[in-house]
Motif scaffolding. Structure first.
Motif, PDB file in Angstrom:
ATOM      1  N   ARG A 130       1.545  -1.601  -0.223  1.00 21.44           N
ATOM      2  CA  ARG A 130      -0.058   0.261  -0.320  1.00 21.44           C
ATOM      3  C   ARG A 130       1.098   1.249   0.100  1.00 21.44           C
ATOM      4  O   ARG A 130       0.169   2.576  -0.421  1.00 21.44           O
ATOM      5  CB  ARG A 130      -1.127  -0.241   1.409  1.00 21.44           C
ATOM      6  N   GLY A 131       2.113   1.011   0.810  1.00 21.28           N
ATOM      7  CA  GLY A 131       2.785   2.321   0.773  1.00 21.28           C
ATOM      8  C   GLY A 131       3.504   2.893  -0.778  1.00 21.28           C
ATOM      9  O   GLY A 131       3.799   3.568  -1.552  1.00 21.28           O
ATOM     10  N   PHE A 132       3.992   1.602  -1.235  1.00 24.64           N
ATOM     11  CA  PHE A 132       4.357   1.712  -2.404  1.00 24.64           C
ATOM     12  C   PHE A 132       3.665   2.265  -3.865  1.00 24.64           C
ATOM     13  O   PHE A 132       3.772   2.945  -4.498  1.00 24.64           O
ATOM     14  CB  PHE A 132       5.078   0.237  -3.195  1.00 24.64           C
ATOM     15  N   THR A 133       2.026   1.277  -3.199  1.00 26.92           N
ATOM     16  CA  THR A 133       1.256   2.348  -4.481  1.00 26.92           C
ATOM     17  C   THR A 133       0.873   3.678  -4.481  1.00 26.92           C
ATOM     18  O   THR A 133       1.569   4.456  -5.785  1.00 26.92           O
ATOM     19  CB  THR A 133       0.002   1.220  -3.660  1.00 26.92           C
ATOM     20  N   ARG A 134       0.649   3.458  -3.236  1.00 26.25           N
ATOM     21  CA  ARG A 134       0.550   5.314  -2.325  1.00 26.25           C
ATOM     22  C   ARG A 134       1.725   6.110  -3.513  1.00 26.25           C
ATOM     23  O   ARG A 134       1.848   7.162  -3.932  1.00 26.25           O
ATOM     24  CB  ARG A 134       0.321   5.721  -1.340  1.00 26.25           C
ATOM     25  N   LEU A 135       2.435   5.467  -3.501  1.00 30.03           N
ATOM     26  CA  LEU A 135       4.227   6.302  -4.355  1.00 30.03           C
ATOM     27  C   LEU A 135       4.043   5.914  -5.743  1.00 30.03           C
ATOM     28  O   LEU A 135       3.949   7.595  -5.854  1.00 30.03           O
ATOM     29  CB  LEU A 135       5.528   6.016  -3.502  1.00 30.03           C
ATOM     30  N   ARG A 136       3.867   4.885  -5.605  1.00 30.65           N
ATOM     31  CA  ARG A 136       3.278   5.505  -7.184  1.00 30.65           C
ATOM     32  C   ARG A 136       2.629   6.398  -7.570  1.00 30.65           C
ATOM     33  O   ARG A 136       2.975   7.237  -9.013  1.00 30.65           O
ATOM     34  CB  ARG A 136       2.748   3.828  -7.820  1.00 30.65           C
ATOM     35  N   ALA A 137       1.112   6.265  -6.728  1.00 27.85           N
ATOM     36  CA  ALA A 137      -0.063   7.685  -7.194  1.00 27.85           C
ATOM     37  C   ALA A 137       0.833   8.794  -7.269  1.00 27.85           C
ATOM     38  O   ALA A 137       0.856  10.146  -7.871  1.00 27.85           O
ATOM     39  CB  ALA A 137      -0.822   7.664  -6.576  1.00 27.85           C
ATOM     40  N   GLU A 138       1.492   9.037  -6.344  1.00 33.13           N
ATOM     41  CA  GLU A 138       2.065  10.918  -5.983  1.00 33.13           C
ATOM     42  C   GLU A 138       3.275  10.743  -6.978  1.00 33.13           C
ATOM     43  O   GLU A 138       3.831  12.196  -7.317  1.00 33.13           O
ATOM     44  CB  GLU A 138       3.252  10.791  -4.451  1.00 33.13           C
ATOM     45  N   LEU A 139       4.231   9.558  -7.380  1.00 30.78           N
ATOM     46  CA  LEU A 139       5.437  10.394  -8.513  1.00 30.78           C
ATOM     47  C   LEU A 139       4.689   9.380  -9.944  1.00 30.78           C
ATOM     48  O   LEU A 139       4.668   8.514  -9.862  1.00 30.78           O
ATOM     49  CB  LEU A 139       6.212   9.527  -7.927  1.00 30.78           C
ATOM     50  N   PRO A 140       4.288  10.229 -10.588  1.00 29.55           N
ATOM     51  CA  PRO A 140       3.219   9.887 -12.419  1.00 29.55           C
ATOM     52  C   PRO A 140       5.156   9.420 -12.948  1.00 29.55           C
ATOM     53  O   PRO A 140       6.088   9.486 -12.889  1.00 29.55           O
ATOM     54  CB  PRO A 140       2.738  10.861 -12.891  1.00 29.55           C
ATOM     55  N   GLU A 141       4.398   8.173 -13.615  1.00 27.07           N
ATOM     56  CA  GLU A 141       5.957   7.543 -13.474  1.00 27.07           C
ATOM     57  C   GLU A 141       6.455   8.180 -14.938  1.00 27.07           C
ATOM     58  O   GLU A 141       7.547   8.862 -15.836  1.00 27.07           O
ATOM     59  CB  GLU A 141       5.288   6.045 -15.194  1.00 27.07           C
ATOM     60  N   GLU A 142       5.423   9.369 -15.679  1.00 26.91           N
ATOM     61  CA  GLU A 142       6.070  10.397 -17.065  1.00 26.91           C
ATOM     62  C   GLU A 142       7.260  10.691 -15.979  1.00 26.91           C
ATOM     63  O   GLU A 142       7.705  11.452 -16.909  1.00 26.91           O
ATOM     64  CB  GLU A 142       5.028  11.569 -17.353  1.00 26.91           C
ATOM     65  N   ASP A 143       7.165  11.565 -15.037  1.00 28.90           N
ATOM     66  CA  ASP A 143       7.859  12.607 -14.678  1.00 28.90           C
ATOM     67  C   ASP A 143       9.100  11.586 -13.827  1.00 28.90           C
ATOM     68  O   ASP A 143      10.259  11.967 -13.821  1.00 28.90           O
ATOM     69  CB  ASP A 143       7.437  13.303 -13.279  1.00 28.90           C
ATOM     70  N   LEU A 144       9.427  10.276 -14.365  1.00 28.62           N
ATOM     71  CA  LEU A 144      10.655   9.944 -13.423  1.00 28.62           C
ATOM     72  C   LEU A 144      11.688   9.463 -14.733  1.00 28.62           C
ATOM     73  O   LEU A 144      11.688   9.442 -15.572  1.00 28.62           O
ATOM     74  CB  LEU A 144       9.950   7.993 -13.025  1.00 28.62           C
ATOM     75  N   GLU A 199       7.348  -2.968 -14.535  1.00 29.18           N
ATOM     76  CA  GLU A 199       6.554  -1.693 -15.293  1.00 29.18           C
ATOM     77  C   GLU A 199       6.958  -1.111 -13.448  1.00 29.18           C
ATOM     78  O   GLU A 199       6.763   0.764 -13.980  1.00 29.18           O
ATOM     79  CB  GLU A 199       5.139  -2.122 -15.339  1.00 29.18           C
ATOM     80  N   HIS A 200       7.288  -1.562 -12.572  1.00 33.31           N
ATOM     81  CA  HIS A 200       7.508   0.149 -11.083  1.00 33.31           C
ATOM     82  C   HIS A 200       9.166  -0.260 -10.973  1.00 33.31           C
ATOM     83  O   HIS A 200       9.497   0.179 -10.472  1.00 33.31           O
ATOM     84  CB  HIS A 200       6.845  -1.360  -9.629  1.00 33.31           C
ATOM     85  N   GLY A 201       9.421  -0.324 -12.359  1.00 34.76           N
ATOM     86  CA  GLY A 201      10.748  -0.610 -11.977  1.00 34.76           C
ATOM     87  C   GLY A 201      11.545   1.278 -11.846  1.00 34.76           C
ATOM     88  O   GLY A 201      12.684   1.167 -11.325  1.00 34.76           O
ATOM     89  N   ALA A 202      10.588   1.816 -12.612  1.00 34.62           N
ATOM     90  CA  ALA A 202      10.936   3.479 -12.629  1.00 34.62           C
ATOM     91  C   ALA A 202      10.953   4.222 -11.366  1.00 34.62           C
ATOM     92  O   ALA A 202      11.222   4.592 -10.623  1.00 34.62           O
ATOM     93  CB  ALA A 202      10.435   4.264 -14.116  1.00 34.62           C
ATOM     94  N   VAL A 203       9.695   3.678 -10.238  1.00 31.77           N
ATOM     95  CA  VAL A 203       9.765   4.270  -8.925  1.00 31.77           C
ATOM     96  C   VAL A 203      10.718   3.786  -8.324  1.00 31.77           C
ATOM     97  O   VAL A 203      10.901   4.115  -7.351  1.00 31.77           O
ATOM     98  CB  VAL A 203       8.034   3.749  -8.654  1.00 31.77           C
ATOM     99  N   THR A 204      10.534   2.177  -8.554  1.00 27.86           N
ATOM    100  CA  THR A 204      11.678   1.193  -7.172  1.00 27.86           C
ATOM    101  C   THR A 204      13.055   1.925  -7.614  1.00 27.86           C
ATOM    102  O   THR A 204      13.243   2.385  -6.756  1.00 27.86           O
ATOM    103  CB  THR A 204      11.802   0.511  -7.986  1.00 27.86           C
ATOM    104  N   ARG A 205      13.591   2.007  -8.599  1.00 28.51           N
ATOM    105  CA  ARG A 205      14.925   2.922  -9.163  1.00 28.51           C
ATOM    106  C   ARG A 205      14.757   4.807  -8.456  1.00 28.51           C
ATOM    107  O   ARG A 205      15.535   5.213  -7.742  1.00 28.51           O
ATOM    108  CB  ARG A 205      15.102   2.986 -10.139  1.00 28.51           C
ATOM    109  N   ALA A 206      13.959   5.146  -8.586  1.00 34.19           N
ATOM    110  CA  ALA A 206      13.761   6.960  -8.120  1.00 34.19           C
ATOM    111  C   ALA A 206      13.716   6.246  -6.524  1.00 34.19           C
ATOM    112  O   ALA A 206      14.291   6.982  -6.014  1.00 34.19           O
ATOM    113  CB  ALA A 206      12.532   7.120  -8.466  1.00 34.19           C
ATOM    114  N   LEU A 207      12.492   5.568  -6.365  1.00 34.18           N
ATOM    115  CA  LEU A 207      12.865   5.322  -4.559  1.00 34.18           C
ATOM    116  C   LEU A 207      14.236   5.004  -4.010  1.00 34.18           C
ATOM    117  O   LEU A 207      14.606   5.482  -2.740  1.00 34.18           O
ATOM    118  CB  LEU A 207      11.939   4.078  -4.482  1.00 34.18           C
ATOM    119  N   VAL A 208      15.046   4.161  -4.562  1.00 38.83           N
ATOM    120  CA  VAL A 208      16.183   3.855  -3.586  1.00 38.83           C
ATOM    121  C   VAL A 208      17.260   4.578  -4.141  1.00 38.83           C
ATOM    122  O   VAL A 208      18.171   5.197  -3.197  1.00 38.83           O
ATOM    123  CB  VAL A 208      16.294   2.481  -4.938  1.00 38.83           C
ATOM    124  N   ALA A 209      17.355   5.550  -5.007  1.00 39.27           N
ATOM    125  CA  ALA A 209      17.528   6.480  -5.542  1.00 39.27           C
ATOM    126  C   ALA A 209      18.055   7.656  -4.367  1.00 39.27           C
ATOM    127  O   ALA A 209      18.824   8.217  -4.228  1.00 39.27           O
ATOM    128  CB  ALA A 209      18.408   7.142  -7.003  1.00 39.27           C
TER     129      ALA A 209
END
Lengths: 174, 490
Positions: A160-174, B60-70
């Motif tokens: 749930r924490g990770f999912t919420r983070l994903r929502a806060e961090l849109p993939e296009e911004d990553l 598909e979560h790789g980008a978030v995971t990498r950003a998180l780790v970084a």
């Protein structure tokens, strides 16, 4: 690659009665990840050590488990306190997120600041689960031990924490 | 339908709803039911853990995971280190702000004088006395003797910095009395050594050497001496203001390495009263029990390590040559005192957790006092711990703790044993490089390795403010390039 990660020994918490500088540094790092600034983290470790010193343990393993659990609980209390005072961002994260001023290359990275700010916004237990899993490299069992919940509870919090983070961090911004 | 079929059906339902559960898309009642099921069903619990593990590792979560780790804040922290390619720090005795050492030591002595130790029991003009100790600073300083001491490579770390109570006092512009009640939130600090640091007795009769290891001779005093206590394998740690009443005090702790025994001494910073607690950890009593006040019959003004020892109320372990006293929560963390067999006290070490610059800027009157003192300032870690050690009479640089300084020559000396244990000068350079991020070079023409403290250890740990303060007090200018500071004559 994944297999290698699976077989790697997860980090072990130090023995609280015999904290070497390295152990202490490790504990401080965990606390920094959980609550933000280092000064506050040192206080958390400090409090934890005092708690641990007040108890008896059957053996070192129990003592180690208790130490991590106590450290997590101390940090959780602090996070809840911050939350209740609506200081959701730790001083550390807040300073950096708001000032935009960075002291090293990574800090200058806007994304890193936003990720940390997003982590700081998580509910305390979700935050602990995410931090321990992704920054500390704990496996689910260790996260569960630290939080004093079942493994499924720990996995749920992390998810749930990770999912919420994903929502806060849109993939296009990553 | 059998019980096992029932169970299978419940499990199947759970698994069908797993992701709704994880996403909290179910109503509260159903969420609660599933949680109950998870507690009772190890298979479903394991299934959830497995599925979450798989989910979090999806590409598909790789980008978030990498950003998180970084974004790991610890990895992003930048320790105060000079890059390997940075210029070598200049070494020039002529540019050494030796006065800064005197200033620092004297300022600290002012704190001592002001807050606890008065030569004649009188308070400084205009300042109230917090406590009086019937021995004077000059006598204590004069009582110091030369080593040689054994060198210990152990260092220690400190858990916390100044608390708000300290700040309140230190930032007020002047040192002044602090009411105990003005610092209700003073938290304890604990300093834990890394490598089994020990107390030890030096060759002279009166002192204990902080950081020396192992004890080289038994206590000169009668009774089950501290030396024996230590030889049984005790670690030491220190904690800051705590006592059973929540009153700020200083706390000396000796823990056994076996973990089954510990000694605590608490010294109330306002009254000087000493509390003692020695306890076997293995019994049923809580470790931190209500402390027994062993010298409650002593008036605060009568307190001293000597009177404490002579009171007859203290257990033998306290008679092993050790007394410890603390000061107010205004910067000085603790001071350590050895007591000889005649009850003479000798100051061994002062430590402070506050930035010396703060203390220095508040105590200019001590500039005068310092001229007659021989005290070095040193620090053993990059953390917030600063020590001031009287060194009068050190003949050859062997000294207290890990390092020593020949204050008259203004040289920072490394004992030969230390050098040997490190495997030579290059190792020492490497040590400074790795520990303090500093590159050093020797002054040409010196027969033995020598450095000036502020330019070696000091720069690695001091704040820029302190360096600027030192510069301004020595008619120097401070140039800064990243983390590298350089004193320059204008």
């Amino acid at each position: 690659m994944e297999q290698a990660a699976e077989t790697q020994d997860p980090p072990q918490p130090p023995r609280p009665d015999d904290l070497s500088s390295g152990d202490r540094s490790w504990a401080c790092d965990v606390a920094v990840r959980l609550v933000g600034g280092r000064a506050l983290a040192e206080d958390m470790v400090q409090e934890t050590i005092l708690k641990v010193m007040e108890r008896r343990f059957e053996g070192q393993e129990e003592r180690r488990r208790y130490f991590l659990r106590a450290l997590t609980n101390t940090c959780l209390s602090e996070l809840r306190r911050q939350r209740s005072e609506q200081h959701v961002l730790s001083d550390h994260a807040q300073e950096r997120a708001s000032s935009g001023e960075a002291t090293d290359p990574l800090e200058r990275h806007e994304l890193a600041a936003r990720v940390r700010a997003a982590v700081a916004k998580l509910a305390p237990r979700q935050r602990v689960a995410v931090v321990l899993k992704f920054w500390e490299g704990f496996d689910t069992r260790q996260v569960a031990e630290a939080l004093g919940v079942s493994e499924s509870g720990a996995a749920t919090l992390a998810y749930r924490g990770f999912t919420r983070l994903r929502a806060e961090l849109p993939e296009e911004d990553l | 339908m059998t019980e096992s079929q029932d169970q299978a059906s419940v499990c199947a339902l759970f698994r069908a709803e797993l992701w709704d559960y994880l996403d909290a898309d179910l109503d509260a009642q159903r969420l609660a039911q599933i949680e109950v099921h998870l507690e009772a069903c190890p298979e479903c619990s394991a299934y959830l853990v497995e599925q979450v593990g798989i989910e979090l590792e999806r590409p598909e979560h790789g980008a978030v995971t990498r950003a998180l780790v970084a974004a790991d804040p610890v990895a992003a922290e930048s320790p105060l280190r000079v890059p390997a390619s940075s210029p070598v720090l200049p070494f020039n005795l002529n540019r050494v702000p030796k006065a800064a050492l005197w200033i620092a030591a004297a300022a600290l002595l002012l704190v001592l004088v002001r807050f606890g130790i008065y030569p004649t029991g009188r308070a400084p003009a205009g300042g109230p006395a917090m406590g009086r100790v019937p021995w004077d600073v000059e006598r204590v300083l004069a009582s110091m003797r030369a080593g040689p001491f054994e060198v210990n490579s152990a260092t220690y770390s400190l858990a916390r910095g100044p608390n708000p109570a300290e700040a309140e006092v230190l930032y007020s512009g002047r040192l002044r009395r602090v009411s105990v009640k003005s610092s209700p939130d003073a938290k304890p600090s604990v300093m834990v050594d890394q490598a089994g640091m020990r107390w030890a007795y030096d060759a002279s009769a009166h002192s204990l050497v902080f950081g020396a290891s192992p004890p080289t001779r038994p206590s000169p005093l009668d009774g089950p001496a501290l030396a024996a206590y230590l030889q049984n394998g005790y670690d030491l740690s220190y904690a800051g203001p705590v006592d059973e009443q929540g009153v700020p005090c200083h706390h000396l702790t000796a823990n056994s390495q076996s973990g089954d025994e510990r000694l605590d001494l608490f010294i109330n910073t306002a009254t000087g009263l000493v509390h003692r607690s020695a306890q076997r950890i293995g019994n049923e009593a809580p470790l931190i029990q209500k402390l027994r006040r062993v010298n409650s019959d002593l008036a605060p003004d009568a307190f001293s390590p000597t009177s404490y020892l002579q009171s007859g109320a203290t257990p033998a372990v306290d008679r092993g040559g050790l007394a410890a006293a603390g000061l107010s929560p205004v910067g000085v963390s603790n001071f350590l005192i050895g007591v000889d067999d005649k009850g003479q006290a000798a100051l061994i070490q002062l430590s402070t957790t506050s930035w010396p610059s703060t203390i220095l800027s508040l105590a200019p009157e001590l500039l005068e006092h310092l001229a007659n003192s021989e005290t070095i300032f040193y620090t053993t870690t990059r953390e917030r711990n600063f020590s001031f050690v009287p060194t009068s009479g050190y003949p050859s640089g062997a000294g207290a703790g890990e390092w020593a300084m020949d204050t008259k020559a203004g040289r920072y000396l490394v004992p030969a044993e230390k050098l040997r244990s490190l495997g030579g000068l290059e190792d020492l350079r490497q040590l400074f490089r790795s520990e303090y991020g500093l590159q050093i070079e020797l002054e040409a023409g010196l027969a033995e390795p020598a450095w000036v403290l502020p330019e070696v250890l000091g720069i690695g740990v001091m704040s820029g403010n302190l360096l600027r303060f030192i510069a301004s007090n020595n008619d120097l200018e401070l140039e800064q390039d990243g983390n590298t500071f350089r004193f320059v004559r204008p």
